[in-house]
Motif scaffolding. Structure first.
Motif, short mmCIF file in Angstrom:
data_model
loop_
_atom_site.label_atom_id
_atom_site.label_comp_id
_atom_site.label_asym_id
_atom_site.label_seq_id
_atom_site.Cartn_x
_atom_site.Cartn_y
_atom_site.Cartn_z
N UNK A 114 32.63 41.96 3.63
CA UNK A 114 32.99 43.29 3.42
C UNK A 114 32.14 43.87 4.47
N UNK A 115 30.90 43.51 4.80
CA UNK A 115 30.10 44.15 5.70
C UNK A 115 30.51 43.88 7.04
N UNK A 116 31.19 42.96 7.40
CA UNK A 116 31.91 42.79 8.66
C UNK A 116 33.39 43.46 8.96
N UNK A 117 33.48 44.45 7.86
CA UNK A 117 34.98 45.06 7.56
C UNK A 117 35.88 44.01 7.70
N UNK A 118 35.79 42.96 6.97
CA UNK A 118 37.01 42.13 7.08
C UNK A 118 37.49 42.39 5.44
N UNK A 119 39.09 42.08 5.57
CA UNK A 119 39.44 42.41 4.23
C UNK A 119 39.47 41.18 3.43
N UNK A 120 38.79 41.29 2.18
CA UNK A 120 38.68 40.21 1.13
C UNK A 120 39.73 40.45 0.12
N UNK A 121 40.47 39.53 -0.35
CA UNK A 121 41.43 39.74 -1.49
C UNK A 121 41.01 38.59 -2.42
N UNK A 122 40.32 39.06 -3.53
CA UNK A 122 39.85 38.10 -4.60
C UNK A 122 41.00 38.17 -5.68
N UNK A 123 41.66 37.23 -5.62
CA UNK A 123 42.89 37.08 -6.67
C UNK A 123 43.30 35.54 -6.64
N UNK A 124 44.16 35.50 -7.70
CA UNK A 124 44.52 34.17 -7.96
C UNK A 124 45.36 33.58 -6.80
N UNK A 125 45.05 32.61 -6.00
CA UNK A 125 45.83 32.29 -4.72
C UNK A 125 46.62 31.03 -5.08
N UNK A 126 47.99 31.15 -4.74
CA UNK A 126 49.03 30.18 -4.98
C UNK A 126 48.87 29.12 -3.96
N UNK A 127 49.16 27.66 -4.51
CA UNK A 127 49.21 26.61 -3.66
C UNK A 127 50.55 26.90 -2.75
N UNK A 128 51.39 27.48 -3.18
CA UNK A 128 52.60 27.65 -2.39
C UNK A 128 52.40 28.48 -1.28
N UNK A 129 51.51 29.84 -1.67
CA UNK A 129 51.37 30.57 -0.55
C UNK A 129 50.51 29.72 0.59
#
Lengths: 356, 356
Positions: B270-285
């Motif tokens: 976040x400090x590096x302005x990178x988008x962070x998405x904390x959410x369930x991550x699918x194996x298929x994704x």
């Protein structure tokens, strides 16, 4: 791997027995140990130095992997003395097979068959005075394996210790057991270690069981972890449900322990021409049967208490009381099992194993 | 319960240090221990007799509950020495809070805050020569708690031992890590103990990890136990996925450990302005992203290796290779974290804790 052929057991006897200091009428289960214990180490790829020595402390590094990674399994068995002074075990081959099954799942090397039986029978014979006759009395036997390699990195141990402790036990009267059907916490995962007698399976149940105790219940009947729809086992015992005259219990799986008492009850029931239905049992079926009066009995089956009748269960804060019927299955199975174990009744199944 | 106010720590120093016998250029992680260790017992409802003494064996009954029921938890931390000879810890309050969270889930009494820090800092100061400067070098610190009551009945222990061991560690280069995405075995259940650093969680992973190793993979990325659809954690580290320029990781839950390195990486990103998405991550994704080229990186985050880049993953026997991009997030996070830990870079987060 079978060291019994190549290595003689080292036997060190106590100088004087502690048996005179023990009050056999006031035993707390599993806390008074007999004079001797068995110990055998696995190192350099082999089980070695099988030893029977006086029960006493181990000298062990605090860096041993068992303390950090729970790489440990155990078994529970009992020896019984009949009125002629003969000593019997109950289906010990089952425990032998299961400890190695548990070990395999926990990446622990299997223990050799002949050495297991030599250790077990030699130990029980040496401490035969600690096995008291009388229905319900027994010598509780605890084989277990622990990871002993020193190292705080999470990988399988190279070294292990296999031990057998024995502890005299009285008739184990649990009183009426009240249970809570789990609807939040779980005991095991699909693809986990629930079918193994792995040490960590037990510690993991203590907190939710404490919560149940605070509400006045002694045990938890665990359910599947995804939906809490199916009844599984009670953590220290398998569970049976009698609806009308049919006996129901869940099939074993990778979440449910393959209990020796469980499979014996199924055989006893079949021998008694009781319908046994081994299939997934829904919580909703149990609640429905309790409501419409077809639920006659619930009982647990395990080595420590043999059969534990359940007098009430709670599900989502509704308590369902049970009254033991006159023709109680649990009473009948408990008597038949104990008669076989204590060499009082016939043993058409070949379950008794003579030690001495 | 805070014994630090009432009980003075008993300190027993080694007569002569073992440090001269240690080859600091050839350390196996977690297997060489420093001169001293901390020990404190819980009995009669209180933590008592806090002691620092020479590292050495424990004398403990084979009937102690830790061997049978896996009632044990631990933490992993590191101390770093900077070029001025100052010694630093990294976010130690997080480890303190987590060990008590783990203890609670395992029905173990919590340890007092002030005594934890007094023990930790006194121990590190006494063994300060064992903390070597140089990027990547550290003193690995292992606080842990075990059930010590003697008794082979499955109920919570009345007695416990809290200990801290320390072990010098070199820069931990894991090489390229290849992982298998779990599709049969599982690490933890909903409502289980997966969020706790409970000893048994680790031993339970050894067998499936061995199976992965036999296929040429070092670690397993665990998935949910019901359908193996969601990516969770890798057992000794949390896992991050970079798809295009977004960083994905699973939210913590009762199945996933709340890793200190994990939460630090999220803050760094976040400090590096990178988008962070904390959410369930699918194996298929993950599979889809690997196929269409949007999967740029996978890396693990944990105390031992800090950041471990993953060079390939396997799912249902199909292997997907990854090439580390020039603007690698994992390389950047590893450098930033290590610079903070070793007091080389700025610490805008207040993560460093000065010991000496």
């Amino acid at each position: 791997m079978n060291t019994s052929a190549t290595q003689k057991m080292d036997i060190q006897k106590v100088e004087s027995s502690r048996i005179g200091q023990v009050d056999f009428d006031n035993l707390t289960f599993g806390s008074t140990f007999s004079d001797h214990m068995f110990e055998c180490d696995y190192k350099d790829g082999a089980w070695q130095n099988p030893t029977i020595r006086p029960y006493g402390n181990l000298s062990i590094s605090p860096g041993a992997k068992v303390f950090h990674y729970g790489q440990a399994v155990f078994e529970g068995m009992k020896a019984y003395k009949d009125d002629q002074g003969k000593i019997w075990l109950f289906r010990p081959e089952e425990n032998f097979e299961r400890i190695n099954k548990s070990s395999k799942r926990m990446a622990i090397p299997e223990f050799p068959h002949d050495l297991f039986f030599e250790a077990l029978t030699t130990l029980v014979k040496m401490d035969k005075e600690w096995v008291k006759s009388g229905l319900g009395n027994s010598l509780y036997i605890r084989p277990f394996v622990m990871a002993t390699q020193v190292g705080v990195s999470a990988s399988p141990s190279t070294d292990y210790k296999f031990m057998i402790l024995t502890a005299p036990a009285q008739a184990y009267y649990t009183g009426d057991v009240k249970v809570i059907v789990a609807d939040h916490y779980s005991r095991s995962a699909n693809g986990g270690v629930g079918a193994a007698k792995a040490a960590g399976n037990y510690g993991a149940q203590f907190y939710p069981t404490n919560l149940a105790r605070e509400k006045g219940f002694q045990q938890v009947i665990w359910t599947d972890d995804s939906e809490h729809k199916y009844l599984e086992e009670a953590g220290t015992m398998n569970v049976f449900f009698r609806i009308n005259d049919t006996l129901l219990t869940a099939p074993v799986s990778d979440r449910i322990l393959d209990g020796v008492t469980r499979k014996s009850v199924i055989d006893l029931a079949k021998h008694n021409n009781i319908d046994v239905d081994v299939r997934p049992v829904l919580v909703s079926e149990l609640v429905e049967a309790a409501k419409n009066g077809s639920l006659k009995e619930i009982f647990g089956a395990g080595t420590a208490a043999v059969i534990s009748p359940v007098s009430a269960f709670s599900h989502k804060d509704v308590v369902y009381e049970l009254t033991k019927p006159e023709d109680s299955f649990s009473t009948r199975f408990k008597k038949e099992l104990m008669d076989i174990q204590h060499n009082i009744g016939e043993d058409p199944y070949g379950w008794r194993f003579e030690v001495l």
